[in-house]
Design a protein around this motif. Structure first.
Motif, PDB file in Angstrom:
ATOM      1  N   SER A   1      12.490  -0.618  14.983  1.00 33.92           N
ATOM      2  CA  SER A   1      12.254  -1.538  14.038  1.00 33.92           C
ATOM      3  C   SER A   1      10.679  -1.520  13.567  1.00 33.92           C
ATOM      4  O   SER A   1      10.508  -1.727  12.344  1.00 33.92           O
ATOM      5  CB  SER A   1      12.397  -3.006  14.904  1.00 33.92           C
ATOM      6  N   GLY A   2       9.679  -1.216  14.191  1.00 26.21           N
ATOM      7  CA  GLY A   2       8.411  -0.839  13.808  1.00 26.21           C
ATOM      8  C   GLY A   2       8.379   0.305  12.839  1.00 26.21           C
ATOM      9  O   GLY A   2       7.532   0.148  11.855  1.00 26.21           O
ATOM     10  N   LEU A   3       9.146   1.161  13.197  1.00 25.00           N
ATOM     11  CA  LEU A   3       9.122   2.397  12.272  1.00 25.00           C
ATOM     12  C   LEU A   3       9.647   1.805  11.097  1.00 25.00           C
ATOM     13  O   LEU A   3       9.260   2.338   9.791  1.00 25.00           O
ATOM     14  CB  LEU A   3       9.731   3.602  12.653  1.00 25.00           C
TER      15      LEU A   3
ATOM     16  N   SER B   1       7.563   2.133   7.387  1.00 24.50           N
ATOM     17  CA  SER B   1       8.257   2.893   6.322  1.00 24.50           C
ATOM     18  C   SER B   1       8.482   2.265   5.079  1.00 24.50           C
ATOM     19  O   SER B   1       8.165   2.586   3.905  1.00 24.50           O
ATOM     20  CB  SER B   1       9.463   3.589   6.609  1.00 24.50           C
ATOM     21  N   THR B   2       8.748   0.919   5.167  1.00 28.18           N
ATOM     22  CA  THR B   2       9.091  -0.083   4.144  1.00 28.18           C
ATOM     23  C   THR B   2       7.876  -0.401   3.537  1.00 28.18           C
ATOM     24  O   THR B   2       7.767  -0.405   2.098  1.00 28.18           O
ATOM     25  CB  THR B   2       9.990  -1.250   4.729  1.00 28.18           C
ATOM     26  N   THR B   3       6.789  -0.472   4.238  1.00 24.26           N
ATOM     27  CA  THR B   3       5.512  -0.975   3.665  1.00 24.26           C
ATOM     28  C   THR B   3       5.017   0.344   2.995  1.00 24.26           C
ATOM     29  O   THR B   3       4.626  -0.058   1.869  1.00 24.26           O
ATOM     30  CB  THR B   3       4.529  -1.323   4.741  1.00 24.26           C
ATOM     31  N   LYS B   4       4.954   1.578   3.488  1.00 25.89           N
ATOM     32  CA  LYS B   4       4.517   2.702   2.815  1.00 25.89           C
ATOM     33  C   LYS B   4       5.306   2.761   1.562  1.00 25.89           C
ATOM     34  O   LYS B   4       4.511   3.157   0.450  1.00 25.89           O
ATOM     35  CB  LYS B   4       4.724   3.787   3.748  1.00 25.89           C
ATOM     36  N   MET B   5       6.634   2.697   1.558  1.00 27.16           N
ATOM     37  CA  MET B   5       7.476   2.979   0.423  1.00 27.16           C
ATOM     38  C   MET B   5       7.143   1.843  -0.793  1.00 27.16           C
ATOM     39  O   MET B   5       6.999   2.229  -2.073  1.00 27.16           O
ATOM     40  CB  MET B   5       8.964   3.102   0.681  1.00 27.16           C
ATOM     41  N   GLN B   6       6.767   0.782  -0.152  1.00 29.34           N
ATOM     42  CA  GLN B   6       6.356  -0.618  -1.488  1.00 29.34           C
ATOM     43  C   GLN B   6       5.201  -0.098  -1.927  1.00 29.34           C
ATOM     44  O   GLN B   6       5.121  -0.351  -2.980  1.00 29.34           O
ATOM     45  CB  GLN B   6       6.431  -1.636  -0.551  1.00 29.34           C
ATOM     46  N   ASN B   7       4.085   0.388  -1.315  1.00 27.04           N
ATOM     47  CA  ASN B   7       2.748   0.519  -1.661  1.00 27.04           C
ATOM     48  C   ASN B   7       3.038   1.703  -2.754  1.00 27.04           C
ATOM     49  O   ASN B   7       2.166   1.744  -3.712  1.00 27.04           O
ATOM     50  CB  ASN B   7       1.811   0.983  -0.477  1.00 27.04           C
ATOM     51  N   GLN B   8       3.796   2.715  -2.536  1.00 21.29           N
ATOM     52  CA  GLN B   8       3.960   3.865  -3.165  1.00 21.29           C
ATOM     53  C   GLN B   8       4.726   3.327  -4.651  1.00 21.29           C
ATOM     54  O   GLN B   8       4.036   3.777  -5.804  1.00 21.29           O
ATOM     55  CB  GLN B   8       4.640   4.908  -2.755  1.00 21.29           C
TER      56      GLN B   8
END
Length: 100
Positions: free
Chosen positions: A31-33, A37-44
């Motif tokens: 869940s943490g991963l 990952s979702t946050t990183k992809m959204q930032n990108q």
């Protein structure tokens, strides 16, 4: 009346408890991963959207400069400014992409 567990049943129960605990820990880690990952992809994606916006502004400035060049009463100082603006925007987009 409850019958006491045999040694084999107690061992099996202990194995099941360890398995359940391992599954719970694994689920929390996944869940943490997923969240990271979702946050990183959204930032990108946000970075790419910003770059596309800047590149569109750059293209608009270039088209305005070229349009002015084709008109009879062109002002070369204005054209130069528009093309410099376009170049600055492209460089800003390039830098943003490097940072992403």
């Amino acid at each position: 009346m409850t019958t006491p567990l045999t040694a084999l049943e107690r061992d099996l129960l202990a194995c099941v408890e360890r398995l359940v605990t391992a599954c719970e820990v694994s689920a929390q880690e996944l869940s943490g991963l997923e969240e990271r990952s979702t946050t990183k992809m959204q930032n990108q994606m946000d970075g790419l959207a910003a770059c596309v916006s800047v590149l569109i502004q750059s293209q608009t400035a270039s088209v305005a400069a070229l349009h002015g060049l084709l008109n009879e009463g062109s002002n070369y100082g204005r054209l130069r400014t528009q093309l410099e603006t376009s170049l600055k925007l492209v460089k800003a987009a390039e830098e943003r992409l490097r940072q992403s």
